[in-house]
Design an enzyme around this catalytic site. Structure first.
Site, PDB file in Angstrom:
ATOM      1  CB  SER A  49      50.725  20.879  67.657  1.00 22.01           C
ATOM      2  OG  SER A  49      49.514  21.305  68.259  1.00 22.01           O
ATOM      3  CB  THR A  50      51.337  25.066  69.963  1.00 22.82           C
ATOM      4  OG1 THR A  50      50.120  24.470  70.394  1.00 22.82           O
ATOM      5  CG2 THR A  50      51.379  26.528  70.378  1.00 22.82           C
ATOM      6  CG  HIS A  67      47.627  18.976  66.291  1.00 19.69           C
ATOM      7  ND1 HIS A  67      48.319  18.750  67.455  1.00 19.69           N
ATOM      8  CD2 HIS A  67      47.567  17.777  65.660  1.00 19.69           C
ATOM      9  CE1 HIS A  67      48.656  17.476  67.531  1.00 19.69           C
ATOM     10  NE2 HIS A  67      48.213  16.865  66.445  1.00 19.69           N
ATOM     11  CG  MET A  79      51.133  22.863  73.756  1.00 10.21           C
ATOM     12  SD  MET A  79      49.692  23.717  74.453  1.00 10.21           S
ATOM     13  CE  MET A  79      50.264  25.411  74.426  1.00 10.21           C
ATOM     14  CG  ASP A 137      49.222  13.481  67.415  1.00 11.32           C
ATOM     15  OD1 ASP A 137      49.216  12.241  67.311  1.00 11.32           O
ATOM     16  OD2 ASP A 137      48.766  14.256  66.543  1.00 11.32           O
TER      17      ASP A 137
END
Length: 344
Positions: free
Chosen positions: A159-160, A185, A277, A280
């Site tokens: 993700s991030t 993501h 973050m 998940d």
């Protein structure tokens, strides 16, 4: 709690005032300075020592992307790109995040209201908590073919901060890499640009996953997002299943959805979880490990946001840890590990 110190960089005084008015309304944030050029921004960084910066792309003398590259080499810090050119899915947004920007926000369109700035304060506050690492890349990409015996399938979730991480990992993969599925993501248009950017930069073939695609060596398939999760289906001849369903663990595409779909084939899987973050992927990684998969987490020291790997580790899903510069090769080594049992 001390307020987050923000530096605003934009060549338009009007836009700087607008950004300031939005950010100043949030008690978490303190505007410590403004700059209209890259040179002014450099001086302001040294003078004010901000925690986070908003940065425009189009500026006189030196573009925001060029300044971002120099900043990340000499004084890495969290940056949120704010520009008309960084709309979701744009090539500029992908390039900025590959260089090291934590996130991108599109400027409001003339006469279009301030909807694109509705989450600007939250984005800046979240970016300020990110750990920005040394952005140096490996100088050479991998050899054309490795002729290694890959016995397992590689699954990667992030993700991030993972845009740069995935690029760096895939640059270590040879043209005949293990079959690789990636869930990152991002909104669907962003993922289109992401796959298109990666394909010419690395040796394996990189594309958005299509329903029914077979899992073959040399192929890296990225979740297309939108309404779909990227899952695995089949018994022995495994294929891509684009599952149309609600968000899982708060996301679509979801890392947990991909990991959990592979549990019945766990002895054939290697799962890696990257910076991001939230949580998940944690539940899916735990289930995979318990069922016989090899699992790898990105080290805290090299994560931009130590969220997803941390939770996966706390839940017992991470078997081993690796720094980002060793992550790709570690995945390849794990994919060479013989499969002791086969679930069909």
């Amino acid at each position: 709690m001390k307020p987050i110190r923000v530096l605003i960089v934009d060549d338009s005084a009007t836009m700087r005032r607008l950004i300031r008015s939005i950010l100043e309304a949030d008690q978490r944030l303190e505007i410590v300075g403004e700059a209209g050029t890259a040179r002014e921004a450099r001086d302001a960084v040294n003078l004010y020592q901000p925690d986070v910066m908003t940065l425009d792309v189009e500026m006189p003398s030196m573009s925001g992307l060029e300044f971002l590259q120099r900043l990340m080499r000499h004084r890495p810090m969290p940056v949120v790109m704010v520009s008309t050119l960084t709309r979701r899915g744009s090539d500029v947004a992908i390039e900025a995040m590959s260089i090291g920007a934590v996130d991108c926000v599109e400027k409001p369109k003339l006469g279009g209201g301030l909807d694109s700035f509705s989450k600007l304060a939250d984005t800046v506050a979240a970016a300020a908590r990110a750990r920005v690492n040394d952005p140096r890349r490996a100088g050479e990409i991998s050899v054309s073919r490795s002729n290694r015996n890959y016995r397992r399938i590689c699954l990667i979730g992030g993700s991030t901060g993972a845009v740069d991480a995935i690029e760096r990992i895939l640059k270590t993969f040879p043209a005949d890499c293990p079959p690789t599925l990636i869930t990152q993501h991002m909104p669907a248009p962003f993922l289109v640009s992401f796959a298109a950017r990666l394909d010419p930069l690395v040796q394996p073939n990189v594309s958005l996953a299509r329903d029914g695609m077979p899992l073959r060596q040399g192929q890296v398939m990225i979740a297309p997002g939108g309404d779909y999760h990227l899952n695995i289906t089949g018994r022995t001849d495994l294929r891509v299943n684009l599952y149309k369903g609600p968000p899982v663990s708060g996301h679509r595409p979801s890392v947990d959805s991909m990991f959990l779909s592979a549990v019945k084939h766990a002895p054939r899987m290697v799962a890696g979880i990257l910076t991001g973050m939230g949580s998940d992927g944690a539940a899916g990684m735990k289930a995979l490990r318990e069922a016989g998969a090899k699992t790898l987490g990105q080290s805290k020291e090299t994560c931009v946001v130590y969220g997803m790997p941390r939770v996966a580790g706390e839940m017992g899903g991470v078997e081993a840890w690796a720094d980002l510069d060793k992550f790709g090769e570690t995945l390849l080594l794990l994919c060479e590990t013989p499969v002791k049992a086969q679930v069909t």
